[in-house]
Design an enzyme around this catalytic site. Structure first.
Site, short mmCIF file in Angstrom:
data_model
loop_
_atom_site.label_atom_id
_atom_site.label_comp_id
_atom_site.label_asym_id
_atom_site.label_seq_id
_atom_site.Cartn_x
_atom_site.Cartn_y
_atom_site.Cartn_z
CG ASN A 125 -6.57 -1.28 1.12
OD1 ASN A 125 -5.67 -0.91 0.07
ND2 ASN A 125 -5.81 -1.90 2.14
CG HIS A 177 -3.12 3.18 2.14
ND1 HIS A 177 -3.73 2.76 0.91
CD2 HIS A 177 -3.41 2.11 2.93
CE1 HIS A 177 -4.05 1.31 0.79
NE2 HIS A 177 -3.90 1.06 2.07
CB CYS A 226 -0.87 -0.01 1.21
SG CYS A 226 -2.07 -1.47 1.16
N1 ACO Z 1 -17.80 -9.44 8.71
C1 ACO Z 1 -18.20 -9.78 10.14
N2 ACO Z 1 -17.52 -10.00 11.10
C2 ACO Z 1 -16.17 -10.09 10.81
C3 ACO Z 1 -15.74 -9.78 9.45
C4 ACO Z 1 -16.63 -9.50 8.52
N3 ACO Z 1 -16.19 -9.32 7.22
N4 ACO Z 1 -14.29 -9.77 9.47
C5 ACO Z 1 -13.96 -10.24 10.94
N5 ACO Z 1 -14.93 -10.32 11.52
C6 ACO Z 1 -15.13 -10.74 12.77
C7 ACO Z 1 -13.82 -11.53 13.25
O1 ACO Z 1 -13.95 -12.85 13.25
C8 ACO Z 1 -14.04 -11.16 14.90
O2 ACO Z 1 -14.81 -11.98 15.43
P1 ACO Z 1 -14.46 -12.60 16.97
O3 ACO Z 1 -14.65 -11.22 17.97
O4 ACO Z 1 -15.67 -13.26 17.32
O5 ACO Z 1 -13.23 -13.18 16.92
C9 ACO Z 1 -14.37 -9.63 14.94
O6 ACO Z 1 -15.02 -9.70 13.72
C10 ACO Z 1 -13.32 -8.61 15.05
O7 ACO Z 1 -12.35 -8.90 14.10
P2 ACO Z 1 -11.07 -7.82 13.92
O8 ACO Z 1 -10.16 -8.41 13.07
O9 ACO Z 1 -10.60 -7.67 15.55
O10 ACO Z 1 -11.56 -6.45 13.58
P3 ACO Z 1 -10.97 -5.09 13.64
O11 ACO Z 1 -11.85 -4.27 14.45
O12 ACO Z 1 -9.65 -5.07 13.87
O13 ACO Z 1 -11.19 -4.85 11.89
C11 ACO Z 1 -10.02 -4.55 9.90
C12 ACO Z 1 -10.54 -5.54 11.13
C13 ACO Z 1 -11.13 -4.02 9.23
C14 ACO Z 1 -9.41 -5.79 8.80
C15 ACO Z 1 -8.92 -3.93 10.72
O14 ACO Z 1 -8.22 -4.59 11.54
C16 ACO Z 1 -8.04 -3.22 9.65
O15 ACO Z 1 -8.26 -2.30 9.00
N6 ACO Z 1 -6.73 -3.47 9.80
C17 ACO Z 1 -5.69 -2.87 9.02
C18 ACO Z 1 -5.63 -2.63 7.80
C19 ACO Z 1 -4.49 -2.19 6.86
O16 ACO Z 1 -3.99 -0.97 7.06
N7 ACO Z 1 -3.71 -2.88 6.21
C20 ACO Z 1 -2.27 -2.31 5.68
C21 ACO Z 1 -2.76 -2.00 4.40
S1 ACO Z 1 -3.42 -3.32 3.21
C22 ACO Z 1 -2.03 -3.52 2.21
O17 ACO Z 1 -0.83 -3.39 2.27
C23 ACO Z 1 -2.28 -4.46 0.73
#
Ligand code: ACO
Length: 329
Positions: free
Chosen positions: A286, A256, A113
């Site tokens: 993204n 980003h 990214c």
């Molecule tokens: N729908 C419903 N529930 C979901 C989904 C979904 N699509 N995805 C995950 N969950 C659930 C999980 O299983 C978890 O359930 P549990 O509590 O029963 O275990 C719960 O939701 C919370 O999951 P988390 O992963 O803790 O959710 P979080 O609030 O962290 O959000 C996300 C996830 C959106 C991926 C976030 O962590 C994020 O944006 N991370 C950073 C992404 C980023 O910046 N990446 C770098 C750039 S990308 C690149 O370089 C290509």
């Protein structure tokens, strides 16, 4: 010394929309969860037969047209991507051929990214050194081809698209003021796609590849999220300090587009209201290396950036990598 100035922008996203409602029918998720946790409403997906270089070509054509220059006047083409058409050759070579940029060298940059800003750092250095005068820099991704459509943790996040800029040597005050790039490979496991390289080549036992879904993007989202917020806060403050600027000097923050919560945390740390932040992830998701140049093009062509405005760009992604740039428009 000459500055590297962005003289034009262009972008292109595929026509096919994939909404949160569509995803509700594919995996166990909901529009509410995706909106609350990410801010994404829909994303664009490449059509069959449409590849990363095709997206890059469409965005580049617009940037060249707006700059009023021909492709054969380009000295260099850099494509930032992690989803190139093929491992060999570079997608930049496909783009060079398609554009007829016969005088340009062409190569790809892989910094996930942060790729567009890593590419901008290279373009800036080439121009400041006097080696090249005119560079086409593109961020282009067809992430949907490497998305695990059975993994709700990742498949709701990504989209496809391309953004392009022409960067040119300039004697004026405007242009790139700073670009800072950083990496920490110790955290490679947080975001990767294991298959397709020399570690897991296509000749590796296919049972392992199938069982572990090696040819798809994998992300430990929550861990990545925490590091991203912490890292970006310091990154943007450092960028301001380096240029002797205050947050109030920044006309527009172009981050980003990974997660609205990450974007607002960074803006709030800077003390910048969301009216001075470019956000399009609700429509694009993204798009990795394409996200900043698409957002920048939408901002510039939409009249949100004026001559001499200070624009702050920032990114965080796989590698891990992170980067910032301050541009006087
Ligand atoms: N729908 C419903 N529930 C979901 C989904 C979904 N699509 N995805 C995950 N969950 C659930 C999980 O299983 C978890 O359930 P549990 O509590 O029963 O275990 C719960 O939701 C919370 O999951 P988390 O992963 O803790 O959710 P979080 O609030 O962290 O959000 C996300 C996830 C959106 C991926 C976030 O962590 C994020 O944006 N991370 C950073 C992404 C980023 O910046 N990446 C770098 C750039 S990308 C690149 O370089 C290509």
């Amino acid at each position: 010394m000459q500055r590297a100035k962005i003289i034009s922008t262009g972008s292109y996203v595929p026509s096919k929309r994939l909404t949160n409602g569509d995803l509700e029918r594919m995996v166990d998720t909901s529009d509410k969860w995706i909106m609350e946790r990410t801010g994404i409403k829909e994303r664009r997906i490449v059509a069959e037969g449409e590849n990363t270089s095709d997206l890059a070509y469409e965005a580049s054509k617009i940037a060249l047209l707006r700059a009023g220059i021909s492709a054969d006047s380009l000295d260099l083409i850099i494509v930032a991507t992690v989803t190139g058409d093929m491992p060999i050759p570079a997608t930049a070579c496909f783009l060079q051929s398609r554009l007829g940029a016969d005088n340009a060298a062409a190569f790809d940059v892989n910094a996930a990214c942060s790729g567009f800003l890593f590419g901008l750092s290279a373009a800036n250095a080439y121009i400041k050194s006097g080696m090249y005068r005119r560079v086409l820099l593109v961020g282009a991704e067809a992430l949907s081809r490497f998305t695990d459509w059975e993994d709700r943790n990742t498949c709701v996040l990504f989209g496809d698209g391309a953004g392009a800029v022409i960067v040119e040597a300039s004697d004026g005050q405007s242009g790139v003021m700073s670009v800072d790039i950083h990496s920490d490979g110790n955290y490679w496991e947080l975001l990767n796609m294991p298959g397709g390289g020399s570690k897991y080549p296509p000749s590796a036992p296919s049972e392992e590849a199938a069982a572990n879904r090696l040819y798809y993007i994998k992300m430990k989202g929550n861990e990545t999220f925490k590091i991203a917020v912490r890292t970006l806060e310091k990154l943007v403050l450092d960028a301001l300090e380096k240029n002797g600027l205050k947050a109030s000097d920044i006309a527009l923050l172009v981050p980003h587009q990974a997660n609205l919560r990450i974007i607002s945390a960074t803006a709030s740390r800077l003390g910048i209201g969301m009216d001075r932040v470019m956000v399009n992830l609700d429509r694009c998701g993204n798009t990795s290396a394409a996200s900043i140049p698409i957002a920048l093009d939408e901002a510039a062509s939409g009249g949100r950036i004026k001559d001499n405005d200070y624009v702050l760009l920032e990114a965080f992604g796989g590698g891990l990598t992170w980067a910032s740039a301050v541009i006087r428009w």
